[in-house]
Design a protein around this motif. Sequence first.
Motif, PDB file in Angstrom:
ATOM      1  N   ALA A   1      -7.740  -2.905   5.873  1.00 60.62           N
ATOM      2  CA  ALA A   1      -8.734  -3.772   6.508  1.00 60.62           C
ATOM      3  C   ALA A   1      -9.204  -4.893   5.583  1.00 60.62           C
ATOM      4  O   ALA A   1      -9.694  -5.923   6.040  1.00 60.62           O
ATOM      5  CB  ALA A   1      -9.939  -2.939   6.957  1.00 60.62           C
ATOM      6  N   ALA A   2      -9.025  -4.704   4.268  1.00 55.75           N
ATOM      7  CA  ALA A   2      -9.565  -5.660   3.298  1.00 55.75           C
ATOM      8  C   ALA A   2      -8.791  -6.964   3.236  1.00 55.75           C
ATOM      9  O   ALA A   2      -9.332  -7.987   2.805  1.00 55.75           O
ATOM     10  CB  ALA A   2      -9.599  -5.020   1.917  1.00 55.75           C
ATOM     11  N   GLY A   3      -7.527  -6.940   3.636  1.00 49.67           N
ATOM     12  CA  GLY A   3      -6.686  -8.121   3.487  1.00 49.67           C
ATOM     13  C   GLY A   3      -5.901  -8.050   2.194  1.00 49.67           C
ATOM     14  O   GLY A   3      -6.295  -7.351   1.247  1.00 49.67           O
ATOM     15  N   PRO A   4      -4.776  -8.764   2.111  1.00 54.43           N
ATOM     16  CA  PRO A   4      -3.867  -8.635   0.966  1.00 54.43           C
ATOM     17  C   PRO A   4      -4.510  -8.911  -0.393  1.00 54.43           C
ATOM     18  O   PRO A   4      -4.262  -8.184  -1.353  1.00 54.43           O
ATOM     19  CB  PRO A   4      -2.763  -9.661   1.276  1.00 54.43           C
ATOM     20  CG  PRO A   4      -2.808  -9.841   2.754  1.00 54.43           C
ATOM     21  CD  PRO A   4      -4.236  -9.677   3.146  1.00 54.43           C
ATOM     22  N   GLU A   5      -5.326  -9.961  -0.501  1.00 56.44           N
ATOM     23  CA  GLU A   5      -5.863 -10.325  -1.819  1.00 56.44           C
ATOM     24  C   GLU A   5      -6.876  -9.307  -2.333  1.00 56.44           C
ATOM     25  O   GLU A   5      -6.808  -8.880  -3.488  1.00 56.44           O
ATOM     26  CB  GLU A   5      -6.499 -11.717  -1.749  1.00 56.44           C
ATOM     27  CG  GLU A   5      -5.474 -12.840  -1.557  1.00 56.44           C
ATOM     28  CD  GLU A   5      -6.116 -14.205  -1.655  1.00 56.44           C
ATOM     29  OE1 GLU A   5      -7.332 -14.276  -1.969  1.00 56.44           O
ATOM     30  OE2 GLU A   5      -5.408 -15.205  -1.426  1.00 56.44           O
ATOM     31  N   ARG A   6      -7.800  -8.898  -1.468  1.00 54.55           N
ATOM     32  CA  ARG A   6      -8.795  -7.909  -1.902  1.00 54.55           C
ATOM     33  C   ARG A   6      -8.132  -6.563  -2.179  1.00 54.55           C
ATOM     34  O   ARG A   6      -8.489  -5.863  -3.133  1.00 54.55           O
ATOM     35  CB  ARG A   6      -9.884  -7.735  -0.846  1.00 54.55           C
ATOM     36  CG  ARG A   6     -10.848  -8.897  -0.725  1.00 54.55           C
ATOM     37  CD  ARG A   6     -11.957  -8.544   0.253  1.00 54.55           C
ATOM     38  NE  ARG A   6     -12.883  -7.547  -0.292  1.00 54.55           N
ATOM     39  CZ  ARG A   6     -13.636  -6.745   0.460  1.00 54.55           C
ATOM     40  NH1 ARG A   6     -13.548  -6.787   1.786  1.00 54.55           N
ATOM     41  NH2 ARG A   6     -14.460  -5.895  -0.106  1.00 54.55           N
TER      42      ARG A   6
ATOM     43  N   VAL B   1       0.838  -1.200   0.000  1.00 52.11           N
ATOM     44  CA  VAL B   1       0.000   0.000   0.000  1.00 52.11           C
ATOM     45  C   VAL B   1       0.874   1.251   0.000  1.00 52.11           C
ATOM     46  O   VAL B   1       0.544   2.251  -0.655  1.00 52.11           O
ATOM     47  CB  VAL B   1      -0.959  -0.012   1.212  1.00 52.11           C
ATOM     48  CG1 VAL B   1      -1.775   1.273   1.273  1.00 52.11           C
ATOM     49  CG2 VAL B   1      -1.892  -1.223   1.136  1.00 52.11           C
ATOM     50  N   ASP B   2       2.017   1.192   0.708  1.00 49.56           N
ATOM     51  CA  ASP B   2       2.955   2.315   0.652  1.00 49.56           C
ATOM     52  C   ASP B   2       3.412   2.570  -0.781  1.00 49.56           C
ATOM     53  O   ASP B   2       3.495   3.716  -1.227  1.00 49.56           O
ATOM     54  CB  ASP B   2       4.179   2.031   1.531  1.00 49.56           C
ATOM     55  CG  ASP B   2       3.922   2.295   3.005  1.00 49.56           C
ATOM     56  OD1 ASP B   2       2.913   2.949   3.331  1.00 49.56           O
ATOM     57  OD2 ASP B   2       4.741   1.849   3.830  1.00 49.56           O
TER      58      ASP B   2
ATOM     59  N   LEU C   1     -14.374   2.515  -5.147  1.00 54.70           N
ATOM     60  CA  LEU C   1     -14.928   2.204  -3.822  1.00 54.70           C
ATOM     61  C   LEU C   1     -16.241   2.938  -3.590  1.00 54.70           C
ATOM     62  O   LEU C   1     -17.175   2.388  -3.001  1.00 54.70           O
ATOM     63  CB  LEU C   1     -13.917   2.566  -2.741  1.00 54.70           C
ATOM     64  CG  LEU C   1     -12.672   1.671  -2.660  1.00 54.70           C
ATOM     65  CD1 LEU C   1     -11.663   2.247  -1.671  1.00 54.70           C
ATOM     66  CD2 LEU C   1     -13.058   0.250  -2.249  1.00 54.70           C
ATOM     67  N   ALA C   2     -16.329   4.177  -4.062  1.00 54.71           N
ATOM     68  CA  ALA C   2     -17.575   4.926  -3.917  1.00 54.71           C
ATOM     69  C   ALA C   2     -18.678   4.319  -4.766  1.00 54.71           C
ATOM     70  O   ALA C   2     -19.820   4.158  -4.312  1.00 54.71           O
ATOM     71  CB  ALA C   2     -17.346   6.388  -4.294  1.00 54.71           C
TER      72      ALA C   2
END
Length: 350
Positions: free
Chosen positions: A230-235, A168-169, A208-209
């Motif tokens: 919060a979604a986890g690596p795969e999502r 994500v970074d 996402l919106a």
Amino acid sequence: MIRPAFAAALLLGLAACTEPAPRTVSELPGWAEDDLAAAVPPFLAGCRPPAMPAALCAEARALPPGDNAAARAFFERRFTLRLAGEGLMTGYYEPEMRGAAAPSATYAIPLHTRPADLVEVDLGQFATDLRGRRTAGRVRDGRLVPYDDRAAIEAGNGPALLWLADPVDRFFLQIQGSGRVVLPDGGVRRVGFDGQNGRAYVPIGRILADQGEIPREQVSMQTIRAWLEAAGPERAQALMDQNPSYVFFREVPARADQGPTGAQGVPLTPMRSIAVDRTEIPLGSPVWIVTRHPLTGQAMRRLVMAQDTGGAIRGPARADLFWGWGDTAGHAAGPMKEPSTLYVLVPVGS
């Protein structure tokens, strides 16, 4: 249904109609309130032909440092106005993140350098109506074809400049275009933009919106990051892959007290540099912005310089304000989505 941001923009436009439109630089709303002497150094950093006439730059260099009255008189005397229009002002900053020079169990996310087969094309060299537009690809059988998208590049084994701890970074670093990587020994490596794969930028906040994951009016860098974590690596990876645009990096030697180098080739100045669509506003142009602070709602009216560009910055009055570096700058830059009015200062006689 009118979304809040657009409702605010509409109200701003209606309010503007009730006041006389500024005809000269001295009539700009809030002009008398800005510290214009602070705008002179960033203006000088990018003041050179063809952006600005040489004589004008020489006159600016002769201004007494810190003399607000002299700076005000200079801009009023030497520039006229062009209304760019009403649009959206977002913010960006230079993030800091953990990384290492070699891969390990902790640092396993490659920060890719520019691949040798990436070819960038200035489309304006082929058609005048495409001036300022660029694309990229690779040559195959004598033809330029699209370069790999995000998912394909990350599935490959391209050369890496550094290794990060968090995918994500890396994603947000690519959005910002530059950053500071803090090594395990406390050393800092500065990285900057070194090419893009030519694919169109797709904002995952909009996805996402549209999916109802985040209310549209709450979409920001902070809420998107929270969702990804919060979604986890795969999502999280599946969502990031929906933005096919991919940015490559190089190490950038720079002073710690300066911002990253923008598209004009000069260091960006916090709160005095903006990214623009260079086909609408020439790089190096002074621009008066009328907008609001994203955290306090207070009016922000100041002179800034068009010194950078961005994949999502398109249109005559679309701009991105550089807030600086580190977490404090990020807290303000992330949620900034404010209606704004832009006035371009054009040298007299141009």
